[in-house]
Design an enzyme around this catalytic site. Structure first.
Site, PDB file in Angstrom:
ATOM      1  N   SER A   1      43.370  50.735 -74.077  1.00  0.00           N
ATOM      2  CA  SER A   1      44.236  50.120 -73.069  1.00  0.00           C
ATOM      3  C   SER A   1      43.487  49.061 -72.254  1.00  0.00           C
ATOM      4  O   SER A   1      42.263  48.956 -72.319  1.00  0.00           O
ATOM      5  CB  SER A   1      44.778  51.187 -72.117  1.00  0.00           C
ATOM      6  OG  SER A   1      43.751  51.595 -71.242  1.00  0.00           O
ATOM      7  N   CYS A   2      44.250  48.337 -71.445  1.00  0.00           N
ATOM      8  CA  CYS A   2      43.647  47.276 -70.630  1.00  0.00           C
ATOM      9  C   CYS A   2      43.171  47.775 -69.277  1.00  0.00           C
ATOM     10  O   CYS A   2      42.899  46.976 -68.385  1.00  0.00           O
ATOM     11  CB  CYS A   2      44.664  46.157 -70.415  1.00  0.00           C
ATOM     12  SG  CYS A   2      44.878  45.201 -71.896  1.00  0.00           S
ATOM     13  N   ASP A   3      43.113  49.079 -69.096  1.00  0.00           N
ATOM     14  CA  ASP A   3      42.748  49.638 -67.803  1.00  0.00           C
ATOM     15  C   ASP A   3      41.263  50.005 -67.811  1.00  0.00           C
ATOM     16  O   ASP A   3      40.786  50.658 -68.740  1.00  0.00           O
ATOM     17  CB  ASP A   3      43.598  50.894 -67.556  1.00  0.00           C
ATOM     18  CG  ASP A   3      43.554  51.326 -66.118  1.00  0.00           C
ATOM     19  OD1 ASP A   3      44.612  51.406 -65.495  1.00  0.00           O
ATOM     20  OD2 ASP A   3      42.435  51.592 -65.610  1.00  0.00           O
ATOM     21  N   SER A   4      40.551  49.620 -66.751  1.00  0.00           N
ATOM     22  CA  SER A   4      39.102  49.874 -66.755  1.00  0.00           C
ATOM     23  C   SER A   4      38.766  51.348 -66.541  1.00  0.00           C
ATOM     24  O   SER A   4      37.627  51.772 -66.674  1.00  0.00           O
ATOM     25  CB  SER A   4      38.396  49.005 -65.716  1.00  0.00           C
ATOM     26  OG  SER A   4      38.960  49.271 -64.457  1.00  0.00           O
TER      27      SER A   4
ATOM     28  N   ASN B   1      50.611  51.810 -71.325  1.00  0.00           N
ATOM     29  CA  ASN B   1      50.251  50.501 -71.888  1.00  0.00           C
ATOM     30  C   ASN B   1      50.811  50.315 -73.310  1.00  0.00           C
ATOM     31  O   ASN B   1      50.389  49.438 -74.057  1.00  0.00           O
ATOM     32  CB  ASN B   1      48.714  50.365 -71.903  1.00  0.00           C
ATOM     33  CG  ASN B   1      48.215  48.969 -71.601  1.00  0.00           C
ATOM     34  OD1 ASN B   1      47.014  48.729 -71.581  1.00  0.00           O
ATOM     35  ND2 ASN B   1      49.091  48.032 -71.363  1.00  0.00           N
TER      36      ASN B   1
END
Ligand SMILES: Cc1ncc(COP(=O)(O)O)c(C=O)c1O
Length: 377
Positions: free
Chosen positions: A328-331, A367
């Site tokens: 996903s694009c989440d850190s 996401n």
């Protein structure tokens, strides 16, 4: 490639490799070995006299897993109407289901009572009031607060009361026309400290005696879950834990006490392997990053709480240290750091061992990444 057979059984390995070779399933998916589940079911509870085992459905509620456990004669511990509905669809009798969630939603309670479930946990006055109104013929066991030290996934803060409060609540439940029948506790999940069970049983015994003095005769001791599995570290085996627990129980409790056990992780954890794909690599400052298609949100949530998995890649390159992240694009989606692995190619399979418990059951489609399917073989 050298296979680390201390982390995965030879039979699971050959089943898995065969499956990967012949299947049309594309990763990511959770492979579960029925034989390991069966072995666990054969062991758990065998060394505790007078015991009944209830699988904690939250660990892995996949319908095929539950069907298989049902065929093996397992009981079930549930917390929600969703879990109940799956068991109902399999025709599991209410007498084989208990619920140890001390705070139940109204929806769940109504469905559980209608289904005929008789055993419930509680640890507050408010819950007694709720139960006396909506589940008045129920058998209740009180959740004691016990030490979770040495467990990798502690559960002690949210639920449980101390002895004096527990006694008051047992008395209150009786006054309200309910049927107080026992005591429960949870030593914490992935518990590698056998002393926790000893201390918890001592505490339960103290409460048991105090209740008897108040003419409340309890006849169930529910020792919860907590049996550990092999992730990276070696753990105490179930047989050894149970032999110790059995000794402590029967030194103290009367002969007619019935013991409930509620394992989740230990039943399905070791049986599972995530089959995932390497989807990216990058060097950021001095760190090597490896991106794979299972992450914190779609299966590896427990990594955030400190559970560390064993990874296998097919590469023969020199080992390097990697930061492993999900798709996903989440850190927040970082699964592990400083993992030593030979460098894989993009598109290679990466296996994540001991992933059968608390993985898919936590997964979301955050996401837009789908929840990996489960393959039980
Ligand atoms: C009430 C209760 N029973 C049993 C379990 C299963 O515990 P484990 O998976 O550690 O065996 C849990 C886990 O959260 C739980 O909350």
């Amino acid at each position: 490639m050298e296979i680390p057979f201390e982390y995965i059984s030879k039979t699971t390995w050959s089943k898995l490799i065969n499956h990967i070779a012949i299947t049309d399933d594309s990763p990511p998916y959770l492979f579960l070995d029925k034989d390991i589940i069966k072995e666990k079911v054969a062991v758990i509870g065998k060394n505790i006299k007078n015991s009944k085992v209830f699988y904690a459905v939250k660990a892995n509620p996949d319908i095929e897993v539950l069907r298989f456990l049902n065929e093996l004669g397992m009981g079930f511990e549930i917390a929600s109407e969703g879990e109940l509905r799956i068991l109902a669809s399999l025709g599991v009798d209410a007498s084989r289901i208990i619920t140890s969630n001390p705070v139940k939603t109204f929806k769940f309670l109504h469905e559980a009572v209608a289904y005929g479930i008789k055993y419930y946990a509680f640890d507050s006055k408010a819950e007694v009031d709720k139960m006396s109104k909506h589940a008045h013929n129920s058998n209740l066991y009180i959740r004691l607060s016990v030490s979770n030290e040495g467990s990798e996934w502690p559960l002690s803060k949210k639920f449980g009361v101390e002895i004096e409060n527990a006694l008051e609540l047992l008395i209150y439940a009786k006054e309200k026309g309910l049927n107080p029948v026992g005591i429960t506790f949870h030593v914490g999940s992935q518990c590698n400290n056998v002393y926790n069970w000893n201390a918890a049983i001592d505490k339960a015994m103290e409460l048991f005696e105090m209740a008897k003095d108040k003419y409340i005769n309890l006849n169930i001791l529910n020792i919860g879950g907590g049996y550990p599995i092999r992730y990276l570290k070696k753990v105490v085996d179930i047989e050894a834990i149970e032999k110790k627990v059995n000794n402590v129980i029967w030194q103290k409790f009367p002969e007619d006490i019935e013991i409930f056990i509620e394992p989740g992780r230990a039943v399905v954890g070791d049986a599972g392997v995530f089959v995932s794909t390497v989807v990216g690599k990058a060097k950021r400052e001095d760190q090597n990053w490896l991106y794979i298609d299972v992450g914190v949100f779609n299966g590896l949530m427990e990594s955030v709480g400190g559970i560390k998995y064993k990874y296998i890649v097919g590469s023969r390159n020199e080992p390097k240290k990697w930061t492993i992240a999900g798709p996903s694009c989440d850190s927040f989606d970082v699964i592990d750091r400083d993992v030593e692995l030979p460098e894989p190619e993009i598109g290679n399979i990466i296996l994540i061992l001991s992933a059968g418990a608390y993985t898919i059951s936590y997964a979301s489609e955050f996401n837009g990444f789908s929840i990996p399917k489960t393959v039980l073989i």
